[in-house]
Design a protein around this motif. Structure first.
Motif, PDB file in Angstrom:
ATOM      1  N   UNK A   1       0.828  -1.207   0.000  1.00 57.38           N
ATOM      2  CA  UNK A   1       0.000   0.000   0.000  1.00 57.38           C
ATOM      3  C   UNK A   1       0.866   1.263   0.000  1.00 57.38           C
ATOM      4  N   UNK A   2       1.922   1.269   0.802  1.00 54.66           N
ATOM      5  CA  UNK A   2       2.806   2.440   0.857  1.00 54.66           C
ATOM      6  C   UNK A   2       3.397   2.718  -0.519  1.00 54.66           C
ATOM      7  N   UNK A   3       3.874   1.684  -1.176  1.00 52.08           N
ATOM      8  CA  UNK A   3       4.468   1.860  -2.501  1.00 52.08           C
ATOM      9  C   UNK A   3       3.415   2.251  -3.540  1.00 52.08           C
ATOM     10  N   UNK A   4       2.215   1.707  -3.407  1.00 53.66           N
ATOM     11  CA  UNK A   4       1.142   2.048  -4.339  1.00 53.66           C
ATOM     12  C   UNK A   4       0.775   3.535  -4.226  1.00 53.66           C
ATOM     13  N   UNK A   5       0.619   4.017  -3.006  1.00 57.57           N
ATOM     14  CA  UNK A   5       0.181   5.397  -2.798  1.00 57.57           C
ATOM     15  C   UNK A   5       1.307   6.425  -2.915  1.00 57.57           C
ATOM     16  N   UNK A   6       2.550   5.991  -3.001  1.00 54.72           N
ATOM     17  CA  UNK A   6       3.689   6.916  -2.999  1.00 54.72           C
ATOM     18  C   UNK A   6       3.556   8.036  -4.025  1.00 54.72           C
ATOM     19  N   UNK A   7       3.047   7.733  -5.215  1.00 54.72           N
ATOM     20  CA  UNK A   7       2.903   8.760  -6.248  1.00 54.72           C
ATOM     21  C   UNK A   7       1.443   9.161  -6.473  1.00 54.72           C
ATOM     22  N   UNK A   8       0.584   8.837  -5.500  1.00 52.11           N
ATOM     23  CA  UNK A   8      -0.843   9.148  -5.635  1.00 52.11           C
ATOM     24  C   UNK A   8      -1.371   9.911  -4.416  1.00 52.11           C
ATOM     25  N   UNK A   9      -0.515  10.644  -3.741  1.00 50.24           N
ATOM     26  CA  UNK A   9      -0.918  11.298  -2.498  1.00 50.24           C
ATOM     27  C   UNK A   9      -2.013  12.338  -2.685  1.00 50.24           C
ATOM     28  N   UNK A  10      -2.091  12.949  -3.850  1.00 52.31           N
ATOM     29  CA  UNK A  10      -3.097  13.970  -4.085  1.00 52.31           C
ATOM     30  C   UNK A  10      -4.363  13.435  -4.734  1.00 52.31           C
TER      31      UNK A  10
END
Length: 160
Positions: free
Chosen positions: A147-156
């Motif tokens: 999950x951390x790696x998935x969301x790393x470039x999707x924070x916004x």
């Protein structure tokens, strides 16, 4: 023991002023030896003299510093530029270091700090999250690695 080895020993023993004197002598006596310049940069950094350290790092790299010392010099120079507020120079250093040492994660972390200083918060956070997710041995972090790696470039991104 060589003068350079003695200077390193003095630095490691916390005898910075003595090491600095010896290293300044060495760069005058042997100006074409990149390790002398690198160690001189390092002692200036250790003494909190970042502004004075930068030209020594630059010269060490220019003279063809190699291997682990080169890696250390890129980190030292980039970090020094960042602490001096010379963020664009720091960015250029870390980009070059990442090209030369793509497996060296420390450059990604210091690059992220520089991006933060440049106001590029999303990319800085992405880099830090990737490093955390890929390297942490913490059980809780490891359990959420995907999950951390998935969301790393999707924070916004907002999912509706």
């Amino acid at each position: 023991m060589t003068k350079l080895e003695e200077a390193i020993r003095l630095r490691e023993a916390g005898r910075h002023a003595e090491a600095q004197t010896l290293l300044l002598d060495l760069v005058r006596e042997e100006p074409l030896v990149p390790s002398n310049w690198y160690q001189c940069a390092w002692i200036h950094d250790a003494m909190g003299l970042e502004k004075e350290a930068a030209p020594f790092y630059e010269k060490a790299l220019e003279l063809g510093l190699a291997d682990e010392e080169r890696r250390g010099a890129w980190l030292g120079l980039g970090s020094t530029y960042r602490t001096l507020g010379e963020y664009e120079s720091a960015r250029a250093c870390f980009r070059q270091a990442i090209r030369e040492y793509p497996e060296a994660r420390e450059f990604q972390v210091f690059y992220a700090m520089t991006l933060y200083n440049l106001g590029e918060h999303a990319l800085a956070m992405e880099l830090m999250l990737r490093q955390l997710g890929e390297t942490s041995g913490d059980e809780g972090i490891a359990s959420y690695k995907k999950a951390i790696l998935y969301y790393a470039d999707k924070l916004d991104r907002i999912w509706k």
